[in-house]
Write a protein that holds these residues in place. Structure first.
Motif, short mmCIF file in Angstrom:
data_model
loop_
_atom_site.label_atom_id
_atom_site.label_comp_id
_atom_site.label_asym_id
_atom_site.label_seq_id
_atom_site.Cartn_x
_atom_site.Cartn_y
_atom_site.Cartn_z
N LYS A 148 0.84 -1.19 0.00
CA LYS A 148 0.00 0.00 0.00
C LYS A 148 0.89 1.25 0.00
CE LYS A 148 -2.50 1.66 3.52
NZ LYS A 148 -3.43 1.60 4.65
N SER B 126 0.34 5.27 0.94
CA SER B 126 -0.57 6.33 1.37
C SER B 126 -0.10 7.66 0.81
CB SER B 126 -0.59 6.41 2.90
OG SER B 126 -1.54 5.53 3.39
N ASP C 213 -5.15 5.93 -0.93
CA ASP C 213 -4.36 4.73 -0.71
C ASP C 213 -4.18 4.04 -2.05
OD1 ASP C 213 -3.99 5.10 1.91
OD2 ASP C 213 -5.31 3.48 2.60
N GLN D 71 -10.94 9.14 3.05
CA GLN D 71 -10.27 8.00 2.44
C GLN D 71 -10.75 7.74 1.01
OE1 GLN D 71 -7.98 5.50 4.30
NE2 GLN D 71 -7.52 5.73 2.13
N TYR E 278 -9.38 5.52 -2.82
CA TYR E 278 -8.48 4.47 -3.28
C TYR E 278 -8.09 4.64 -4.74
CZ TYR E 278 -9.25 1.94 1.03
OH TYR E 278 -9.28 1.58 2.33
#
Ligand SMILES: Nc1ncnc2c1ncn2[C@@H]1O[C@H](COP(=O)(O)OP(=O)(O)OP(=O)(O)O)[C@@H](O)[C@H]1O
Ligand SMILES: [Mg+2]
Lengths: 419, 229
Positions: free
Chosen positions: A121, A123, A140, A219, A221
């Motif tokens: 991952k 960030s 992410d 958040q 992705y």
């Protein structure tokens, strides 16, 4: 053969006092039903709530923390070797947040038998540029396929196809809260600025909702390649390594091992989420306590009814003893009555408890926060049924113990004389 | 054969402690031989029932010795005494004690089931035979509480016979019956004595009943009067 006679007499006595027997058994039925249904429901909820966090949490997370070097020059200087040196306000050097030697780490992890899977991952801190204002957020970068396999990523993608994240370049799945703020719908292209100042255009391919509002506001992705591109880094750049184990109890051990070998920061799930464990334990404890209390109350019911029965059946007990039944036989007769009430009441209670569980499972339970949940969760773990069954036997046995002892001590002469 | 002693009491003393210590049985010594039909008489309160409870092993709180079938039973464990009651003693109460939860046939069978030496079918057959002796076979399937007093008493005598006991003890078995029924029961005891040579020890107030027995034991104030020995 002899025990058959004891059972026969016990049953005859119960049939003679059918109503009281049924009342006593109903008490057991009720308490076991409640016990099983309550524990199933409580633990269903527990697992749901824990799952919300724990399923999404890697068992071990490897990362590089930005921190000052603990080995400061003054400690190495000979002159100050025997002193206790205090330096205030030490700042970290511009060290990298990426994991050194990430390929070697992945290889070692892959060959480790305890490991179920690894999902790297990255960030990335970003500002989403919405008109004149900026909305801060975290993107992410993930390995879409592995993230889905290990952490059920797809469960939380409430709109769009999560595989588009992999198949469409420069795509993003926005947190629901963030998307609402930006008024971005699927297919729109949004602009984000990284903290290094890189500007990127990203295509919205889906929404993500974890159920934790604060998280969903920030958040989002993207695929790991997209994230690397945004940062202008190479394909080996990874900031986090998320590991899922076959047995998550191994996490602290594994974390410790790798921390030493790779000189890396490693967090295990137990340390990070200690408070969830505590919450779960307390909820379970409360449901057990309620269940056991119910059982004890029904135990007193049985105790009362048996006592009454013995009082009414003094003559019968006296005759049995006069024609050759021992105190132990009489004791066994009343224990049999108690245990029978326990077995019958307990079994019916378990069935009702199971049905109650099925019923609760049908009750709609829809909430914004839990996109994957449509009805109340119930845990049908056989453990609760076994505990409930055993408990119903134990309590009825103890409820029968003292009345039975009283009955076995009846002196037939006293009764016969009393006439 | 006839000389074999079935039950023997040696120097039995019995005290009651409430409200004050009183001696109810005083040095009671006697024997009953096989096949004897013995009656016990005496004023109310002289200790007949008390003696019978001791002889039946239900009361163990006494001084002296009790032999059953030439075996000392005094001081034996409760479980052992239960077995003796089951196998060797038949007891008939004044109040027809039957188990109301069971049928007449089952009531008669229970001592046999408890003894557990024969199959259920055999026991059913034996119980039926016992009921036939008392002309009660037609009532076999009734519940015990559906019978008249006299019928109940006949059934309980049948029950006392179930395991072919060494001795049958009765505490005023006709005491609670009218003339007609007590005659029936009395005739049953006679028949048992004559046809089956059943050893029996029966407490009674009925002079007529007593005079029909082989021997009368007279009691007064806890003692056995010597004359009849
Ligand atoms: N549990 C007891 N406590 C104190 N005294 C008792 C007890 N049982 C009986 N007695 C006394 O013992 C004596 C003998 O009683 P028992 O019942 O043997 O008399 P009985 O000869 O059978 O009389 P009846 O012919 O009226 O049946 C009586 O004086 C009675 O009051
Ligand atoms: Mg009496």
């Amino acid at each position: 053969m002899k025990f058959k006679l004891i059972i026969e007499i016990a049953f005859a006595l119960m049939i003679a006092r059918l109503k009281q027997t049924i009342v006593a058994a109903t008490g057991v039925v009720f308490s076991i039903t409640m016990f099983v249904a309550l524990l199933g429901f409580m633990n269903g909820l527990n697992q749901l709530l824990d799952g919300l966090i724990l399923n999404r949490t890697p068992h071990v997370r490897f990362y590089n923390e930005v921190k000052p070097n603990p080995n400061q020059p003054i400690d190495q200087a000979k002159d100050f070797k025997d002193f206790y040196n205090i330096i205030r306000s030490v700042k970290p050097a511009a060290s990298r947040t990426s994991i050194y030697n990430s390929e070697a780490l992945i290889k070692t992890l892959e060959s480790d038998k305890r490991v179920l899977g690894i999902s790297p991952k990255i960030s990335v801190q970003v500002f989403f540029n919405v008109g004149n204002t900026d909305v801060s957020g975290i993107i992410d970068g993930i390995d879409v396929v592995e993230e889905n396999r290990l952490f059920a990523f797809n469960d939380y993608v409430i709109a769009g196809n999560f595989m588009d994240l992999k198949n469409t370049s420069n795509s993003i799945i926005l947190g629901k809260g963030a998307a609402d703020r930006m008024m971005a719908s699927i297919g729109d292209v949004i602009q984000a600025t990284t903290s290094q100042g890189n500007r990127v255009q990203l295509k919205v391919v889906g929404y993500y909702q974890s159920g934790l509002g604060d998280l969903d506001n920030v958040q989002s992705y993207a695929s790991i390649n997209t994230a690397q591109k945004m940062l202008g880094e190479s394909a080996s750049y990874v900031t986090d390594m998320q590991v899922k184990l076959k047995d998550f109890n191994q996490a602290p051990v594994l974390a410790k091992e790798f921390r030493e070998i790779f000189d890396i920061d490693a967090d295990d799930i137990q340390t990070v989420n200690a408070q969830f464990e505590t919450g779960t334990q307390i909820r379970t404890l409360i449901s057990y306590m309620v269940g056991v209390t119910l059982l004890i109350v029904s135990g007193f019911g049985i105790y009362n009814i048996l006592n009454m029965m013995i009082y009414e059946k003094m003559d019968t007990i006296a005759i049995l003893k006069a024609i050759g039944f021992s105190g132990r036989d009489v004791n066994n007769i009343f224990i049999t009555i108690a245990i029978t009430i326990g077995i019958v009441g307990g079994s019916i209670g378990l069935i009702f408890g199971f049905l109650a569980g099925l019923g609760i499972e049908k009750i709609p339970f829809e909430t914004e926060a839990l996109p994957t949940v449509k009805t109340f969760p119930v845990d049908f773990n056989p453990k609760y049924y076994i505990i409930g069954g055993v408990f119903s036997l134990v309590t009825t046995y103890f409820a029968g113990f003292f009345p039975a002892r009283k009955a076995s001590g009846v002196d037939p002469v006293d009764i016969i004389r009393g006439k | 054969m006839k000389e074999k002693v079935v039950i023997e009491a040696k120097g039995v003393n019995k005290y009651f402690y409430s409200p004050v210590k009183t001696q109810v049985l005083n040095d009671v010594t006697f024997q009953v031989k096989r096949g004897e039909f013995v009656s016990v008489m005496g004023k109310s309160g002289c200790g007949k029932s008390t003696l019978l409870y001791i002889l039946s092993t239900m009361d163990t709180d006494y001084e002296g010795q009790l032999f059953l079938d030439n075996e000392l039973v005094t001081g034996k464990h409760q479980n052992f005494l239960s077995q003796i009651r089951n196998k060797k003693i038949g007891f008939v109460f004044q109040f027809h004690y039957l188990l109301n939860e069971f049928s007449v046939l089952e009531n008669v069978m229970i001592p046999g089931l408890k003894l557990n030496q024969r199959s259920r079918e055999e026991l059913e057959h034996i119980a039926m035979e016992k009921l036939k002796i008392f002309d009660m076979q037609d009532h076999a399937m009734k519940k015990a509480n559906q019978l008249s007093g006299g019928q109940k008493q006949r059934v309980s005598i049948a029950r006392s016979l179930m395991n072919d006991p060494l001795i049958i003890m009765g505490d005023e078995p006709t005491g609670n019956l009218d003339k007609k029924n007590s005659d029936i029961v009395f005739n049953i005891f006679k028949e048992l004595a004559q046809e089956f040579h059943q050893t029996m020890l029966i407490v009674t107030h009925d002079q007529e009943f007593a005079s029909g027995t082989d021997r009368i034991i007279n009691m007064e104030d806890g003692r056995i009067l010597k004359s009849e020995m």
